[in-house]
Each structure stands twice: as structure tokens, then as C-alpha cells.
Write a protein that holds these residues in place. Structure first.
Motif, PDB file in Angstrom:
ATOM      1  N   GLY A 131      44.293  43.814  31.286  1.00  9.79           N
ATOM      2  CA  GLY A 131      42.952  43.952  30.744  1.00  9.79           C
ATOM      3  C   GLY A 131      41.836  43.817  31.754  1.00  9.79           C
ATOM      4  N   LYS A 132      42.188  43.691  33.016  1.00  5.32           N
ATOM      5  CA  LYS A 132      41.168  43.535  34.060  1.00  5.32           C
ATOM      6  C   LYS A 132      41.321  44.624  35.120  1.00  5.32           C
ATOM      7  N   GLU A 133      40.245  44.812  35.879  1.00  5.07           N
ATOM      8  CA  GLU A 133      40.282  45.769  36.978  1.00  5.07           C
ATOM      9  C   GLU A 133      41.088  45.190  38.139  1.00  5.07           C
ATOM     10  N   ARG A 134      41.635  46.089  38.927  1.00  4.55           N
ATOM     11  CA  ARG A 134      42.291  45.649  40.158  1.00  4.55           C
ATOM     12  C   ARG A 134      41.248  45.049  41.081  1.00  4.55           C
ATOM     13  N   GLU A 135      41.595  43.956  41.744  1.00  6.95           N
ATOM     14  CA  GLU A 135      40.634  43.304  42.626  1.00  6.95           C
ATOM     15  C   GLU A 135      41.288  42.932  43.952  1.00  6.95           C
ATOM     16  N   LEU A 136      40.464  42.954  44.990  1.00  3.89           N
ATOM     17  CA  LEU A 136      40.922  42.550  46.314  1.00  3.89           C
ATOM     18  C   LEU A 136      41.036  41.031  46.361  1.00  3.89           C
ATOM     19  N   VAL A 137      42.159  40.555  46.860  1.00  9.85           N
ATOM     20  CA  VAL A 137      42.385  39.125  47.001  1.00  9.85           C
ATOM     21  C   VAL A 137      42.109  38.687  48.440  1.00  9.85           C
ATOM     22  N   ALA A 138      42.711  39.383  49.391  1.00  9.14           N
ATOM     23  CA  ALA A 138      42.541  39.015  50.795  1.00  9.14           C
ATOM     24  C   ALA A 138      43.029  40.149  51.676  1.00  9.14           C
ATOM     25  N   SER A 139      42.532  40.174  52.916  1.00  4.05           N
ATOM     26  CA  SER A 139      42.992  41.180  53.864  1.00  4.05           C
ATOM     27  C   SER A 139      43.044  40.577  55.264  1.00  4.05           C
ATOM     28  N   VAL A 140      43.818  41.239  56.124  1.00  2.34           N
ATOM     29  CA  VAL A 140      43.973  40.769  57.501  1.00  2.34           C
ATOM     30  C   VAL A 140      44.251  41.959  58.402  1.00  2.34           C
ATOM     31  N   THR A 141      43.743  41.890  59.628  1.00  2.00           N
ATOM     32  CA  THR A 141      44.073  42.903  60.628  1.00  2.00           C
ATOM     33  C   THR A 141      45.070  42.310  61.612  1.00  2.00           C
TER      34      THR A 141
END
Length: 118
Positions: free
Chosen positions: A42-52
Motif C-alpha cells: 500500500g505504499k510507494e517504493r522508497e529509497l532506504v540507503a545508497s553507497v558508491t
């Protein structure tokens, strides 16, 4: 052939911790920003974390105190440690690889289910 394989999900009690892994193959890992997204019912996809590959990290503001993202370039693997899990963290967690040099949505894994419940 590009592959992103997530693992480490499961059923956890509130307050517990999980470490998710994303094993990547088929592309030059260091040329991509690696990210974790999640999709709850029931929710939109969301960014949790990222790394390079150089260690630059980015965290969702609402969760940053509970998250640690990292990558092991020698293993082409990304990790996400989530502490103090809450029922609201219940979602499918997806690994994403997006090129640092070319536009586009990148590659996606199949997802790993995280369920936080007592």
C-alpha cells in the motif's frame, strides 16, 4: 548477464536487527551506485540507503540512525544493517545498481522480504 541477488531477509521481532546482502555480477561494480529500496504494502517504493565504491553513503532521513550501508568491492557485494527494527520496516527490500556514467533506472534484484512482528 547481470545478476543482483538479495539475501538476509526474514521474520524479526521488534527491536531486533538484520543484515541484508546483495551479491552483484555481470557488470563493473565500481562504476555503479548501489542502493537499497523497499516497498511496503500500500505504499510507494522508497529509497532506504545508497553507497558508491568510494564509500560515499546516503540514507533516508527517517531511518538514518538505524542504518549502516557498506560494500565490499572485492566480493562485489553490498550490505545493509538495520537495527532497532520496527513493524513499519516490514517490506520487500530491493537491491538496485545504477550507473554513475549513464542515465537509466539500472538493474534490480528480485527482493527479499523483511517482516517485523512479535
Amino acid at each position: 548477464q547481470v545478476r543482483l541477488v538479495e539475501s538476509g531477509g526474514g521474520l524479526v521481532q521488534p527491536g531486533g536487527s538484520l543484515r541484508l546482502s546483495c551479491a552483484a555480477s555481470g557488470f563493473i561494480f565500481s562504476n555503479y551506485r548501489m542502493s537499497w529500496y523497499r516497498k511496503a504494502p500500500g505504499k510507494e517504493r522508497e529509497l532506504v540507503a545508497s553507497v558508491t565504491s568510494t564509500g560515499i553513503t546516503n540514507y533516508a532521513t527517517s531511518m538514518k540512525e538505524r542504518l549502516t550501508i557498506s560494500s565490499d568491492n572485492s566480493k562485489n557485494t553490498m550490505y545493509l544493517q538495520i537495527d532497532s527494527l520496527e513493524p513499519e520496516d516490514t517490506a520487500v527490500y530491493y537491491c538496485n545498481a545504477r550507473s554513475l556514467y549513464y542515465p537509466g533506472d539500472g538493474y534490480w534484484g528480485q527482493g527479499t522480504q523483511v517482516t517485523v512482528s512479535s
